[in-house]
Design a protein around this motif. Structure first.
Motif, short mmCIF file in Angstrom:
data_model
loop_
_atom_site.label_atom_id
_atom_site.label_comp_id
_atom_site.label_asym_id
_atom_site.label_seq_id
_atom_site.Cartn_x
_atom_site.Cartn_y
_atom_site.Cartn_z
N ASP A 91 0.66 -1.06 -0.03
CA ASP A 91 0.20 -0.24 0.29
C ASP A 91 1.20 1.22 -0.27
N SER A 92 1.91 1.10 0.10
CA SER A 92 2.84 2.24 0.49
C SER A 92 3.71 2.80 -0.99
N ILE A 93 2.82 1.90 -2.01
CA ILE A 93 3.62 2.59 -3.37
C ILE A 93 2.63 4.13 -3.96
N TYR A 94 1.43 4.12 -2.84
CA TYR A 94 0.05 5.25 -3.34
C TYR A 94 0.83 6.15 -2.41
N ILE A 95 1.12 6.48 -1.14
CA ILE A 95 1.99 7.17 -1.19
C ILE A 95 3.33 7.96 -2.12
N SER A 96 4.30 7.08 -1.92
CA SER A 96 5.75 7.38 -2.75
C SER A 96 5.33 7.44 -4.00
N LEU A 97 4.86 6.66 -5.04
CA LEU A 97 4.74 7.10 -5.97
C LEU A 97 3.75 8.35 -6.75
N THR A 98 2.94 8.95 -5.56
CA THR A 98 1.82 10.19 -5.84
C THR A 98 3.30 11.11 -5.36
N ASP A 99 3.51 11.17 -4.87
CA ASP A 99 3.99 12.09 -3.77
C ASP A 99 5.74 11.75 -4.90
N HIS A 100 6.81 11.41 -5.42
CA HIS A 100 7.42 11.55 -6.28
C HIS A 100 6.95 11.95 -7.80
N ILE A 101 6.04 11.59 -8.14
CA ILE A 101 4.92 12.49 -9.37
C ILE A 101 4.94 14.27 -9.44
N HIS A 102 4.87 14.01 -7.83
CA HIS A 102 4.55 15.16 -7.78
C HIS A 102 5.41 16.41 -8.00
N PHE A 103 6.13 15.81 -7.38
CA PHE A 103 7.54 16.61 -7.38
C PHE A 103 8.21 16.49 -8.78
N ALA A 104 8.35 15.43 -8.93
CA ALA A 104 8.98 15.71 -10.37
C ALA A 104 8.52 16.26 -11.17
N ILE A 105 7.70 16.23 -11.25
CA ILE A 105 6.75 17.28 -12.23
C ILE A 105 7.25 19.02 -11.94
N ASP A 106 7.27 18.52 -10.24
CA ASP A 106 7.11 20.12 -10.22
C ASP A 106 9.03 20.80 -10.19
N ARG A 107 9.85 19.72 -9.98
CA ARG A 107 11.11 19.73 -10.34
C ARG A 107 11.85 19.90 -11.80
N HIS A 108 10.85 19.58 -12.74
CA HIS A 108 10.83 19.23 -14.09
C HIS A 108 10.36 20.44 -14.48
N ARG A 109 9.37 21.18 -14.33
CA ARG A 109 8.86 22.56 -14.41
C ARG A 109 9.85 23.83 -13.83
N GLN A 110 10.74 23.86 -13.28
CA GLN A 110 11.54 24.44 -12.47
C GLN A 110 13.05 24.57 -12.89
N GLY A 111 12.60 23.36 -14.03
CA GLY A 111 14.23 23.54 -15.05
C GLY A 111 15.46 22.26 -14.60
N LEU A 112 14.88 22.19 -12.90
CA LEU A 112 16.16 21.22 -12.33
C LEU A 112 15.68 19.49 -12.22
N GLN A 113 16.77 19.46 -12.82
CA GLN A 113 17.04 17.71 -13.41
C GLN A 113 17.78 17.02 -12.29
N ILE A 114 17.41 16.11 -12.05
CA ILE A 114 18.42 15.12 -11.08
C ILE A 114 18.51 14.22 -12.03
N LYS A 115 19.66 13.55 -11.44
CA LYS A 115 20.73 12.39 -11.86
C LYS A 115 20.30 11.16 -10.85
N ASN A 116 20.54 10.23 -11.47
CA ASN A 116 20.40 9.12 -10.84
C ASN A 116 21.41 8.32 -11.16
N ALA A 117 22.03 8.42 -10.08
CA ALA A 117 23.69 7.90 -9.77
C ALA A 117 23.59 5.97 -10.45
N LEU A 118 22.17 5.66 -10.16
CA LEU A 118 22.33 3.97 -10.17
C LEU A 118 21.65 3.58 -11.67
N LEU A 119 21.12 3.92 -12.25
CA LEU A 119 20.57 4.90 -13.55
C LEU A 119 20.81 3.44 -14.74
N TRP A 120 22.33 2.82 -14.80
CA TRP A 120 22.65 1.80 -15.58
C TRP A 120 21.86 0.43 -14.83
#
Length: 283
Positions: A91-120
């Motif tokens: 059930d915690s995914i409803y909190i973590s994912l919703t909050d992340h999507i909201h925060f990610a879009i907010d950062r994107h609109r401000q032109g702030l891009q965070i690189k994921n060091a573990l992407l590869w």
């Protein structure tokens, strides 16, 4: 169905037959309404009935602050993920994912891009979850009009993995780092590139994920073979793979204060031998 509490115009709580609090969503469901009023059931779009009280309270706090479209977007991603994975996420995914999507879009609109060091590593270690993350980016673009970068796909992947393991995010990150480090120990020990498309690699990766989870959680495997005859046989038959397994044991001891049992070294040796031989046999 009567309203117990109004969180905003689109979200209320109600009490079910057993007096357990449920979160009910729907556009305009609470417009000009207050506690004790009846809900217009035609407006109900989603009902959250969470077993974990702490998660339920956090969800209510989140839903009172985040616009409805983010919650709907997250819900679509979660339903898609559960269909693909064939299991219900925590059930915690409803909190973590919703909050992340909201925060990610907010950062994107401000032109702030965070690189994921573990992407590869994430892309290769969690292929199914990463493919779901790519679908999530598509859903986000269609619903919210924002195309997020691939790094965000990796972050979403980690939330999905975390919800499968029912752990904490820092634990999931630690597990990913341990697997990455062990794969690098194997690569450096034999000066090889691992065939990531092989069945042997998939088996090894699966073993490492469970192994890393035990290391992070501090769960040891006790030696069952007291005379250690099999361990001695394997170490003599596969000396290079065994030496590599000892390096991995040294790594976990130095970094995580976790000494591997002889049985764990045995299994690690066998898996390493198979992966360096690229042995895809089913035996």
């Amino acid at each position: 169905m009567k309203i117990a509490k109004v969180l905003n115009n689109n979200v209320v709580t109600v009490l079910d037959a057993s007096q357990k609090e449920q979160v009910v969503m729907g556009r305009g469901i609470a417009f000009k309404k207050q506690a004790g009023d009846e809900i217009d059931e035609d407006k109900i779009e989603k009902v959250f009935s969470l077993d974990n009280k702490e998660v339920s309270q956090k969800l209510m706090a989140l839903l009172s602050d985040i616009p409805m479209e983010y919650v709907e977007c997250s819900d679509e991603v979660i339903r898609y993920a559960e269909t693909v994975l064939g299991e219900k996420l925590h059930d915690s995914i409803y909190i973590s994912l919703t909050d992340h999507i909201h925060f990610a879009i907010d950062r994107h609109r401000q032109g702030l891009q965070i690189k994921n060091a573990l992407l590869w590593e994430i892309k290769r270690m969690y292929r199914r979850e990463f493919s779901i993350g790519l679908k999530a980016l598509q859903i986000i673009e269609e619903r919210l009009g924002v195309l997020l970068p691939e790094d965000e796909c990796a972050f979403i992947t980690m939330h999905l993995v975390n919800a499968q393991m029912n752990g904490e995010m820092r634990e999931t990150v630690s597990i990913t780092n341990i697997v990455k480090d062990i794969l690098n120990i194997v690569r450096r020990s034999f000066l090889i590139e691992l065939d990531e498309e092989s069945l042997g690699y998939f088996r090894f990766l699966t073993h490492l994920k469970f192994f890393a989870q035990r290391v992070v959680q501090g769960t040891p495997i006790e030696d069952r073979d007291k005379d250690h005859a099999l361990h001695e046989l394997v170490s003599k038959q596969y000396p290079e793979a065994h030496a590599c397994a000892i390096k991995i044991s040294d790594y976990t001891r130095k970094i995580y204060k976790r000494v591997l049992s002889k049985e764990e070294i045995l299994y690690m040796t066998i898996h390493i031998e198979r992966i360096i031989r690229n042995d895809d046999s089913t035996e």
